[in-house]
Design a protein around this motif. Structure first.
Motif, PDB file in Angstrom:
ATOM      1  N   GLU A  64      23.056 -23.388  45.165  1.00 45.11           N
ATOM      2  CA  GLU A  64      22.011 -22.449  44.762  1.00 45.11           C
ATOM      3  C   GLU A  64      22.249 -21.076  45.382  1.00 45.11           C
ATOM      4  O   GLU A  64      22.622 -20.966  46.554  1.00 45.11           O
ATOM      5  CB  GLU A  64      20.637 -22.964  45.225  1.00 45.11           C
ATOM      6  CG  GLU A  64      20.197 -24.258  44.570  1.00 45.11           C
ATOM      7  CD  GLU A  64      19.582 -24.036  43.192  1.00 45.11           C
ATOM      8  OE1 GLU A  64      19.477 -22.879  42.759  1.00 45.11           O
ATOM      9  OE2 GLU A  64      19.213 -25.044  42.555  1.00 45.11           O
ATOM     10  N   ARG A 116      13.936 -25.965  47.271  1.00 41.94           N
ATOM     11  CA  ARG A 116      15.231 -25.644  46.663  1.00 41.94           C
ATOM     12  C   ARG A 116      16.323 -25.818  47.704  1.00 41.94           C
ATOM     13  O   ARG A 116      16.422 -25.048  48.653  1.00 41.94           O
ATOM     14  CB  ARG A 116      15.233 -24.208  46.135  1.00 41.94           C
ATOM     15  CG  ARG A 116      16.467 -23.881  45.291  1.00 41.94           C
ATOM     16  CD  ARG A 116      16.439 -22.461  44.765  1.00 41.94           C
ATOM     17  NE  ARG A 116      15.301 -22.184  43.922  1.00 41.94           N
ATOM     18  CZ  ARG A 116      15.175 -22.619  42.664  1.00 41.94           C
ATOM     19  NH1 ARG A 116      16.137 -23.326  42.106  1.00 41.94           N
ATOM     20  NH2 ARG A 116      14.100 -22.331  41.973  1.00 41.94           N
ATOM     21  N   THR A 117      17.098 -26.875  47.553  1.00 41.03           N
ATOM     22  CA  THR A 117      18.144 -27.196  48.515  1.00 41.03           C
ATOM     23  C   THR A 117      19.451 -27.452  47.758  1.00 41.03           C
ATOM     24  O   THR A 117      19.416 -27.734  46.557  1.00 41.03           O
ATOM     25  CB  THR A 117      17.766 -28.478  49.295  1.00 41.03           C
ATOM     26  OG1 THR A 117      17.361 -29.467  48.345  1.00 41.03           O
ATOM     27  CG2 THR A 117      16.628 -28.241  50.265  1.00 41.03           C
ATOM     28  N   GLU A 140       8.382 -25.334  39.427  1.00 37.70           N
ATOM     29  CA  GLU A 140       8.755 -26.487  38.587  1.00 37.70           C
ATOM     30  C   GLU A 140       8.978 -27.733  39.439  1.00 37.70           C
ATOM     31  O   GLU A 140       9.652 -27.678  40.459  1.00 37.70           O
ATOM     32  CB  GLU A 140      10.048 -26.143  37.833  1.00 37.70           C
ATOM     33  CG  GLU A 140      10.586 -27.302  37.044  1.00 37.70           C
ATOM     34  CD  GLU A 140      11.926 -27.010  36.364  1.00 37.70           C
ATOM     35  OE1 GLU A 140      12.247 -25.830  36.110  1.00 37.70           O
ATOM     36  OE2 GLU A 140      12.656 -27.985  36.103  1.00 37.70           O
ATOM     37  N   VAL A 141       8.421 -28.854  38.999  1.00 43.65           N
ATOM     38  CA  VAL A 141       8.706 -30.128  39.661  1.00 43.65           C
ATOM     39  C   VAL A 141       9.488 -31.063  38.728  1.00 43.65           C
ATOM     40  O   VAL A 141      10.144 -31.999  39.179  1.00 43.65           O
ATOM     41  CB  VAL A 141       7.432 -30.834  40.164  1.00 43.65           C
ATOM     42  CG1 VAL A 141       6.873 -30.120  41.385  1.00 43.65           C
ATOM     43  CG2 VAL A 141       6.367 -30.937  39.084  1.00 43.65           C
TER      44      VAL A 141
HETATM   45  P1  ATP Z   1      14.885 -24.231  38.816  1.00 43.01           P
HETATM   46  O1  ATP Z   1      14.565 -23.371  37.619  1.00 43.01           O
HETATM   47  O2  ATP Z   1      13.760 -24.349  39.800  1.00 43.01           O
HETATM   48  O3  ATP Z   1      16.201 -23.902  39.456  1.00 43.01           O
HETATM   49  P2  ATP Z   1      15.993 -26.100  37.006  1.00 43.01           P
HETATM   50  O4  ATP Z   1      15.279 -25.777  35.735  1.00 43.01           O
HETATM   51  O5  ATP Z   1      17.374 -25.592  37.185  1.00 43.01           O
HETATM   52  O6  ATP Z   1      15.076 -25.714  38.264  1.00 43.01           O
HETATM   53  P3  ATP Z   1      16.487 -28.777  36.192  1.00 43.01           P
HETATM   54  O7  ATP Z   1      17.910 -28.541  35.887  1.00 43.01           O
HETATM   55  O8  ATP Z   1      15.541 -28.916  35.045  1.00 43.01           O
HETATM   56  O9  ATP Z   1      15.969 -27.663  37.210  1.00 43.01           O
HETATM   57  O10 ATP Z   1      16.407 -30.043  37.150  1.00 43.01           O
HETATM   58  C1  ATP Z   1      15.389 -31.010  37.053  1.00 43.01           C
HETATM   59  C2  ATP Z   1      14.580 -31.098  38.331  1.00 43.01           C
HETATM   60  O11 ATP Z   1      15.438 -31.241  39.468  1.00 43.01           O
HETATM   61  C3  ATP Z   1      13.750 -29.855  38.626  1.00 43.01           C
HETATM   62  O12 ATP Z   1      12.525 -29.886  37.926  1.00 43.01           O
HETATM   63  C4  ATP Z   1      13.547 -29.958  40.106  1.00 43.01           C
HETATM   64  O13 ATP Z   1      12.448 -30.810  40.398  1.00 43.01           O
HETATM   65  C5  ATP Z   1      14.820 -30.620  40.591  1.00 43.01           C
HETATM   66  N1  ATP Z   1      15.724 -29.599  41.165  1.00 43.01           N
HETATM   67  C6  ATP Z   1      16.578 -28.808  40.491  1.00 43.01           C
HETATM   68  N2  ATP Z   1      17.257 -28.017  41.339  1.00 43.01           N
HETATM   69  C7  ATP Z   1      16.820 -28.341  42.588  1.00 43.01           C
HETATM   70  C8  ATP Z   1      17.145 -27.893  43.908  1.00 43.01           C
HETATM   71  N3  ATP Z   1      18.094 -26.984  44.122  1.00 43.01           N
HETATM   72  N4  ATP Z   1      16.490 -28.430  44.962  1.00 43.01           N
HETATM   73  C9  ATP Z   1      15.539 -29.384  44.781  1.00 43.01           C
HETATM   74  N5  ATP Z   1      15.202 -29.860  43.556  1.00 43.01           N
HETATM   75  C10 ATP Z   1      15.825 -29.351  42.479  1.00 43.01           C
END
Ligand code: ATP
Length: 574
Positions: A285, A294-295, A367-368
């Motif tokens: 990230e 966000r990790t 977003e969760v």
């Molecule tokens: P964001 O917009 O917050 O980066 P994303 O739309 O890229 O999220 P998705 O690809 O839809 O996320 O991933 C599905 C789920 O995985 C997310 O709703 C979130 O709960 C989790 N997730 C995604 N990236 C991370 C992260 N870096 N750390 C923790 N959880 C994550």
């Protein structure tokens, strides 16, 4: 609110939910370890998801696929070329951030731009860099940590994507005003408008499955072609490394897609059916934020649900509703959860429509979970690249499905009048972040109770009992040995039912022991007292009401088990 969140983080550290990873070595940015209670909470969220998506259904099976993923799989899925976020650097603060998550410029009451530095010395250093490099001769003032950039006009970017601009006031009014492009966002921490253009950044962690150190290959390629340009060398290095390149998966889904045919064959199943997978995913990230929100390394609970193309909209609506309801089942404050449909320019490269479940964290909505209609994109890509047989033979005439009451996405499916002989299934995916779920439910459950006597508030975690790390704490009234046999009998009866039970025989007063368990969310405290020694009854104290009831010790596991199943029983009867 910020204070309340700090108290929650303090509780998480103090009571063994969450630790900074490798803390004794100074920690690793963005890496967290889950303590004895954190691991239980996370497992209980996972178990609830698993029960609802695998055990309570006839149409879902599970998989556990490899984290290391070959280049070919992620090239075909589009991740090598398109799994990118835009990245912007701030030329003043040197921070990196995602423009899509950054705030708009804020101005003071005079229309000027305040920039907030972390301290006075940094403010002076930044002011120097603005004067000498970034905006020479522009009028600025510095007051403590605050720098103010004087402006004469700010033009907002328009909706068609045309950039705006910031026009600065000059120290010498006869000088031509300096203009700076304004893309509609600033560096999130400081409000600095001094930014580079945005550029794509691939989020995948690359590594090499090779006994030979890849760095040796890089060095050798460079030595062999000393006169090549930088871009030619880069290409040669990429070629030399490609055979051994693998990635840490950025989502668990691709492991499911590449195994599609094997699952259909071995489980003798066909659409509509789902494959559930739970596991770690990795993303490099650009900006790590809000602790475990966000990790780089996180866990996903993913369901890929395969359907006939003419059923896809129906099932998208179905899962959109189903998944939202699952989140609400465990919430104390359902009003802090919402669904948000994506705009067309927001969608991932594979999705045709997408809805996020969001939670109102202390810093705003986040977003969760994403529920996406991925169409046949993934399976088709893997068919094209491998010739795999992912087609399904349709034997029965398709019928119209009952409408799903909740609207999420446009029109109903068009059911073909002519039966297609074979089709590539479409996929409806739900992808839930386990770590974000844990943080959301901790925030949701965290309550501070005032006693009205001026003492600091005490903490109560009103977690859904199904999620609570410890289900029962058994408390002999005193440390005297006469309480031991009954205490152990109750503990064993609960443990036999698979309920995580602890015995609290510290010398603390019973009230204090109750409060210690309220703070970590234990729903039931069971006290063994003098009356228990006479009639074999114990008290069960409820965390949320403080009410106590006396029952025979042999009934405790049944009472607790029944209460635990209350929410689940509703689900099974639905
Ligand atoms: P964001 O917009 O917050 O980066 P994303 O739309 O890229 O999220 P998705 O690809 O839809 O996320 O991933 C599905 C789920 O995985 C997310 O709703 C979130 O709960 C989790 N997730 C995604 N990236 C991370 C992260 N870096 N750390 C923790 N959880 C994550």
């Amino acid at each position: 609110m910020a204070q309340k969140f700090r108290s929650l983080l303090d509780l998480c550290r103090r009571r063994g939910f969450l630790y900074q990873s490798a803390e004794i070595y100074g920690g690793l940015r963005g890496a967290y370890d889950y303590g004895p209670l954190g691991v239980e909470l996370k497992k209980n969220i996972l178990n609830s998801w698993w029960r609802h998506h695998v055990y309570y259904r006839d149409d879902v099976v599970a998989l556990d696929t490899s984290i290391l993923t070959p280049h070919s799989v992620l090239k075909a899925s589009g991740h090598v070329d398109e799994f990118t976020d835009l990245l912007v650097d701030c030329t003043l603060t040197k921070e990196r951030f995602r423009p899509d998550k950054a705030p708009a410029l804020s101005t003071d009451k005079n229309g000027h731009i305040p920039i907030t530095a972390p301290d006075k010395d940094t403010a002076l250093a930044w002011a120097k860099s603005i004067k000498e490099q970034l905006a020479p001769n522009v009028k600025i003032t510095v007051e403590g940590k605050r720098i103010v950039l004087y402006t004469t006009n700010i033009c907002q970017p328009d909706k068609k994507g045309e950039n705006g601009k910031i026009i600065f006031e000059m120290m010498d009014q006869h000088q031509k005003p300096l203009e700076l492009l304004y893309h509609g966002y600033v560096e999130p921490n400081t409000n600095s408008p001094f930014l580079t253009d945005s550029r794509p950044f691939n989020l995948m962690f690359k590594t090499f499955l090779d006994p030979i150190d890849p760095i040796d290959r890089v060095i050798q390629t460079t030595i062999d072609h000393p006169n090549d340009s930088k871009s030619d060398i880069r290409e040669r290095v990429d070629d030399a490394l490609k055979p051994s390149t693998v990635y840490l998966r950025p989502e668990t889904a691709q492991g499911v897609f590449v195994n599609f045919e094997q699952v259909v064959r071995t489980m003798k199943t066909k659409p509509p059916f789902g494959i559930a997978q739970v596991g770690k995913s990795f993303r490099n990230e650009i900006r790590l934020e809000h602790g475990i929100f966000r990790t780089p390394e996180f866990e996903q609970l993913e369901l890929e649900y395969f359907v006939a193309p003419w059923e896809a909209k129906h099932y998208f609506k179905y899962w959109r509703k189903e998944r939202y309801n699952w989140w609400l089942k465990h919430a104390c404050h359902p009003e802090n959860f919402r669904q948000r449909d994506h705009a067309s320019d927001e969608m991932a490269h594979y999705a045709t429509c997408c809805t996020d479940v969001e939670y109102l964290y202390p810093w705003g909505w986040g977003e969760v979970e994403g529920v996406a209609h991925r169409g046949d994109y993934d399976l088709t890509q893997h068919i094209k690249n491998t010739g795999a047989n992912f087609e399904i033979a349709e034997e029965t005439q398709p019928v119209s499905l009952d409408p799903v009451q909740e609207s999420g996405e446009g029109d109903a499916d068009l059911v073909p009048t002519q039966l297609p002989a074979r089709y590539v299934p479409h996929v409806v995916e739900s992808s839930c972040g386990l770590n974000r779920a844990m943080l959301a439910y901790l925030c949701d459950a965290f309550h501070q109770v005032e006693d009205g006597k001026g003492k600091p508030p005490r903490n109560v975690l009103k977690l859904d009992p199904r999620l609570a790390p410890i289900k029962c704490a058994i408390m002999p009234l005193t440390g005297k040995p006469e309480f031991n046999p009954l205490t152990q009998k109750v503990a064993k009866s609960l443990r036999r039912k698979g309920l995580f039970t602890v015995v609290e025989s510290q010398k603390l007063k019973i009230g204090k022991r109750y409060y210690r368990h309220d703070e970590i969310g234990t729903p039931w405290c069971i006290t063994v007292d003098y009356q228990s020694l006479e009639d074999e009854t114990v008290t069960i104290r409820d965390r949320d009401t403080g009410n106590q009831e006396r029952v025979h010790w042999k009934k405790v596991h049944q009472v607790v088990g029944d209460r635990l199943m209350e929410g689940e029983a509703d689900d099974l009867l639905e």
